[in-house]
Design a protein around this motif. Sequence first.
Motif, PDB file in Angstrom:
ATOM      1  N   HIS A 154       7.641  17.023   2.647  1.00 41.94           N
ATOM      2  CA  HIS A 154       9.227  16.678   3.126  1.00 41.94           C
ATOM      3  C   HIS A 154       9.759  17.844   3.810  1.00 41.94           C
ATOM      4  O   HIS A 154       9.928  18.994   3.371  1.00 41.94           O
ATOM      5  N   SER A 155       9.856  17.701   5.337  1.00 46.05           N
ATOM      6  CA  SER A 155      10.417  18.389   6.013  1.00 46.05           C
ATOM      7  C   SER A 155      10.990  17.636   7.327  1.00 46.05           C
ATOM      8  O   SER A 155      10.475  16.493   7.454  1.00 46.05           O
ATOM      9  N   HIS A 186      18.321  26.567   5.494  1.00 46.68           N
ATOM     10  CA  HIS A 186      17.365  26.294   4.525  1.00 46.68           C
ATOM     11  C   HIS A 186      16.167  27.102   4.256  1.00 46.68           C
ATOM     12  O   HIS A 186      15.914  27.647   3.103  1.00 46.68           O
ATOM     13  N   VAL A 187      15.729  27.853   5.402  1.00 46.84           N
ATOM     14  CA  VAL A 187      14.590  28.589   5.334  1.00 46.84           C
ATOM     15  C   VAL A 187      15.155  30.187   4.729  1.00 46.84           C
ATOM     16  O   VAL A 187      14.604  30.315   3.683  1.00 46.84           O
ATOM     17  N   THR A 223       7.030  18.263  -5.090  1.00 41.69           N
ATOM     18  CA  THR A 223       8.037  18.581  -4.596  1.00 41.69           C
ATOM     19  C   THR A 223       8.151  18.693  -3.218  1.00 41.69           C
ATOM     20  O   THR A 223       6.924  18.249  -2.447  1.00 41.69           O
ATOM     21  N   GLY A 224       9.041  19.092  -2.652  1.00 40.82           N
ATOM     22  CA  GLY A 224       9.141  19.174  -1.092  1.00 40.82           C
ATOM     23  C   GLY A 224      10.225  20.279  -0.571  1.00 40.82           C
ATOM     24  O   GLY A 224      11.012  20.557  -1.362  1.00 40.82           O
ATOM     25  N   THR A 225      10.064  20.854   0.512  1.00 45.84           N
ATOM     26  CA  THR A 225      10.857  21.648   0.900  1.00 45.84           C
ATOM     27  C   THR A 225      12.144  21.105   1.570  1.00 45.84           C
ATOM     28  O   THR A 225      13.182  21.666   1.432  1.00 45.84           O
ATOM     29  N   LEU A 261      11.004  16.333  -5.933  1.00 46.20           N
ATOM     30  CA  LEU A 261      12.068  17.417  -6.385  1.00 46.20           C
ATOM     31  C   LEU A 261      12.175  18.172  -4.947  1.00 46.20           C
ATOM     32  O   LEU A 261      11.127  18.749  -4.153  1.00 46.20           O
ATOM     33  N   ASN A 262      13.461  18.464  -4.479  1.00 45.82           N
ATOM     34  CA  ASN A 262      13.824  19.432  -3.373  1.00 45.82           C
ATOM     35  C   ASN A 262      13.740  20.807  -4.019  1.00 45.82           C
ATOM     36  O   ASN A 262      14.660  21.053  -4.712  1.00 45.82           O
ATOM     37  N   LEU A 263      12.940  21.779  -3.370  1.00 49.16           N
ATOM     38  CA  LEU A 263      12.731  23.155  -3.873  1.00 49.16           C
ATOM     39  C   LEU A 263      14.284  23.524  -3.972  1.00 49.16           C
ATOM     40  O   LEU A 263      14.415  24.521  -4.855  1.00 49.16           O
ATOM     41  N   LEU A 264      14.768  23.710  -2.775  1.00 45.47           N
ATOM     42  CA  LEU A 264      16.146  24.282  -2.682  1.00 45.47           C
ATOM     43  C   LEU A 264      17.183  23.946  -4.075  1.00 45.47           C
ATOM     44  O   LEU A 264      17.912  24.579  -4.184  1.00 45.47           O
ATOM     45  N   SER A 265      16.791  22.867  -4.733  1.00 44.94           N
ATOM     46  CA  SER A 265      17.660  22.487  -5.802  1.00 44.94           C
ATOM     47  C   SER A 265      17.788  23.416  -6.829  1.00 44.94           C
ATOM     48  O   SER A 265      18.732  23.517  -7.407  1.00 44.94           O
TER      49      SER A 265
END
Length: 245
Positions: free
Chosen positions: A23-24, A217-218, A208-210, A179-183
């Motif tokens: 996911h990006s 975000h990076v 998961t996805g970034t 899951l969004n990893l940033l969460s």
Amino acid sequence: MLSFLQSKPVLKDLISENYIDIHSHLLPGIDDGAKNSNSSIRLGKAFQDFGVSQFITTPHISHYVWNNSAETIIAKHAETKLLLEEHNVKIPFQAAAEYFFDDWFEDHFKNEKLLTLKDNYVLVEISYQNAPLQLYKTLFELQVAGYIPVLAHPERYLYYHQDFDEYEKLKKAGCLFQLNLLSVVGYYGEKIRKVADELLKKGRYDFTGTDIHHSNHVKAFDQKIKISSISCLKEVIANNQFFKF
């Protein structure tokens, strides 16, 4: 408390060299992700620095906002692949889409082939304001059409936070959870972090996805994670090997 936080790993350190992102928003000028070619190059280099081995980029298809088509995404992917190779970003990547649940979508998947993550797995999202009235009907019809829905970032749908039974209903209705990893670093706020942690503990996530859109975000991948269920997170990250191509 400080020592507790210091014991947590940095998010990017949990991404191993064989991580496959699903996911990006890296294709330039096609949605709210990379604005131009330079942005795509920066994001591609960030993936390379993280150690991502492969990724599937997923521009939005939302008929009333981002009216992309399979044809435009495929063409933009081919163009971007050459662009990244010219700038020494050698990571293999494919293109799918993140489909928004609306009235147009149900007509679309009954008549046109969807861009999938792999085989019949399709990334979908729903409104942040409220659940679609026909959500379960659409989920049923999508599966009748032969697809397996992978729901993007379920932890970010605030209207489900007060009733975890709704998450159980979605799972029973055939939804896989991404899951969004940033969460897990609290990028989207403390409430979303807590819900992500709870869903991890309950074993509800599948992948998961970034969900990377831009440089902010990076940068957030340099933050330490703020959840307690680290072992669960590692397992879900490893599940992404399913999408190896």
